[in-house]
Design a protein around this motif. Structure first.
Motif, PDB file in Angstrom:
ATOM      1  N   ILE A 113       0.845  -1.207   0.000  1.00 17.05           N
ATOM      2  CA  ILE A 113       0.000   0.000   0.000  1.00 17.05           C
ATOM      3  C   ILE A 113       0.875   1.250   0.000  1.00 17.05           C
ATOM      4  O   ILE A 113       0.678   2.172  -0.802  1.00 17.05           O
ATOM      5  N   TRP A 114       1.861   1.289   0.899  1.00 15.70           N
ATOM      6  CA  TRP A 114       2.720   2.476   1.003  1.00 15.70           C
ATOM      7  C   TRP A 114       3.491   2.728  -0.285  1.00 15.70           C
ATOM      8  O   TRP A 114       3.498   3.847  -0.803  1.00 15.70           O
ATOM      9  N   PHE A 115       4.125   1.693  -0.794  1.00 16.91           N
ATOM     10  CA  PHE A 115       5.018   1.893  -1.943  1.00 16.91           C
ATOM     11  C   PHE A 115       4.229   2.166  -3.223  1.00 16.91           C
ATOM     12  O   PHE A 115       4.665   2.949  -4.073  1.00 16.91           O
ATOM     13  N   ASP A 116       3.067   1.528  -3.382  1.00 15.16           N
ATOM     14  CA  ASP A 116       2.239   1.809  -4.558  1.00 15.16           C
ATOM     15  C   ASP A 116       1.725   3.248  -4.525  1.00 15.16           C
ATOM     16  O   ASP A 116       1.692   3.931  -5.559  1.00 15.16           O
ATOM     17  N   THR A 117       1.313   3.701  -3.335  1.00 18.22           N
ATOM     18  CA  THR A 117       0.832   5.084  -3.191  1.00 18.22           C
ATOM     19  C   THR A 117       1.954   6.064  -3.507  1.00 18.22           C
ATOM     20  O   THR A 117       1.763   7.034  -4.252  1.00 18.22           O
TER      21      THR A 117
END
Length: 376
Positions: free
Chosen positions: A362-366
């Motif tokens: 979630i963090w890295f895709d965002t």
């Protein structure tokens, strides 16, 4: 906040000046007549918001200040307090919205005040800083753009401090400082404050994973000076209109530099992510926006990125364990001490239940979505 040492004396370390005593202090040390005063919440120091009366022949300058009275333990480290104060002035000169430091009548940054408590003489370092406008970001809904700006602010602050020099700079190497993310294993001394429950089991697992997965990689992280406490009450904001006329916010103040120490860039972003999660209704999503802002100034290395999840969990543990411990010493300050705990345990458990891989995705895709100009 106090170091891991001298904790037994902590219950007696916090100042307890009355409003009348604080007014007298401002007049005797700084030469200002106080017209209005109110206490401000604090962890283990004492702060007052004061308004001063201006003489007719001196109508210029600020009229609102914050009187900071350090606890007896941190008052024993004047070099550290001076470095922190000089950093505040350095950042202000560099364009950051930090306070101005008011000098004493003797033209010093701090003053050591001794008080006879009856059984002993106690000494407290006092400072006077200008009062910054705005309200804590804890009081407003935080959208992606504001989270991005806060991440960017954290990185710019650390990056700017690469140029800061001071003869006592080594005082920021605070080896046993309980709030430095280097010192997560020191939490074991305070686990008794949690009792026996799932919360304690999670903290114990985080500490063990920290030993196995973070301590072995510290030498690969890039070192810097950390603010160390960019929480949702230490960043102030004011309304600001965007180009398209929408109501947005801008950062109007950064306060509380008492937790500054040498750490690493990845520590600062982890601490900032954790505190931005505290008030959010969608806490896991927060990290990607803060990370994107941070990496727009200081991109993390793969090793630093790989430690981020565990460092955020570790900061939750530091905050939650020390709040529980401090409540035992200062039950009268429980409302302030337990701000993070209201949602913190729930957020930590959610991260733990989801697991590192799912949260990182979630963090890295965002964060990646910002590269194409489409923030999620």
């Amino acid at each position: 906040m106090l170091s891991g040492d001298d904790q037994r004396s902590r219950a007696f370390a916090k100042p307890a000046f009355s409003e009348a005593q604080a007014c007298a202090l401002v007049e005797s040390v700084f030469g200002f007549k106080v017209s209005k005063i109110r206490p401000l919440p604090s962890y283990d120091d004492q702060n007052f918001h004061i308004c001063i009366s201006r003489a007719k022949d001196n109508a210029d300058g600020p009229t609102e200040y914050v009187l900071k009275i350090n606890n007896t333990e941190s008052s024993k480290t004047p070099d550290l307090i001076e470095v922190q104060s000089c950093i505040i002035m350095f950042l202000r000169a560099a364009g950051f919205p930090t306070a101005s430091v008011c000098r004493t009548k003797g033209n010093n940054i701090t003053s050591l005040v001794s008080v006879d408590s009856g059984s002993e003489i106690k000494s407290y370092l006092v400072r006077l800083l200008t009062y910054l406008p705005g309200r804590p970001i804890a009081e407003v809904p935080m959208g992606p753009q504001l989270l991005f700006e806060i991440g960017r602010l954290a990185a710019k602050l650390d990056k700017t401090l690469e140029k800061f020099h001071h003869p006592q700079l080594s005082s920021l190497h605070r080896e046993d400082f309980i709030w430095n993310l280097k010192n997560v294993p020191l939490l074991e001394k305070y686990l008794h404050a949690l009792g026996q429950n799932r919360n304690r089991e999670i903290v114990e697992q985080v500490i063990q994973r920290y030993r196995d997965e973070v301590m072995t990689k510290l030498s690969q992280f890039r070192e810097c000076i950390n603010h160390g406490d960019l929480n949702d009450h230490n960043i102030l904001i004011e309304p600001s209109e965007s180009a398209c006329g929408d109501a947005t916010y801008r950062v109007s103040g950064v306060v509380d530099f008492d937790d500054m120490s040498y750490g690493y860039y990845v520590f600062e972003v982890a601490i900032t992510i954790m505190y931005m999660m505290v008030e959010s209704k969608t806490p896991v999503q927060v990290g990607g926006h803060v990370l994107a802002g941070f990496e727009s100034i200081v991109p993390l290395t793969p090793v630093e990125r790989g430690a981020l999840f565990l460092l955020v969990c570790s900061r939750f543990c530091q905050s939650l364990v020390m709040a529980a411990y401090s409540c035992q010493l200062h039950p009268e300050n429980e409302e302030y001490l337990m701000i993070t705990a209201k949602t913190g345990w729930k957020h930590l458990q959610q991260m733990f239940d989801m697991g590192q891989k799912a949260v990182e995705e979630i963090w890295f895709d965002t964060a990646k979505s910002y590269e194409s100009g489409i923030s999620m």
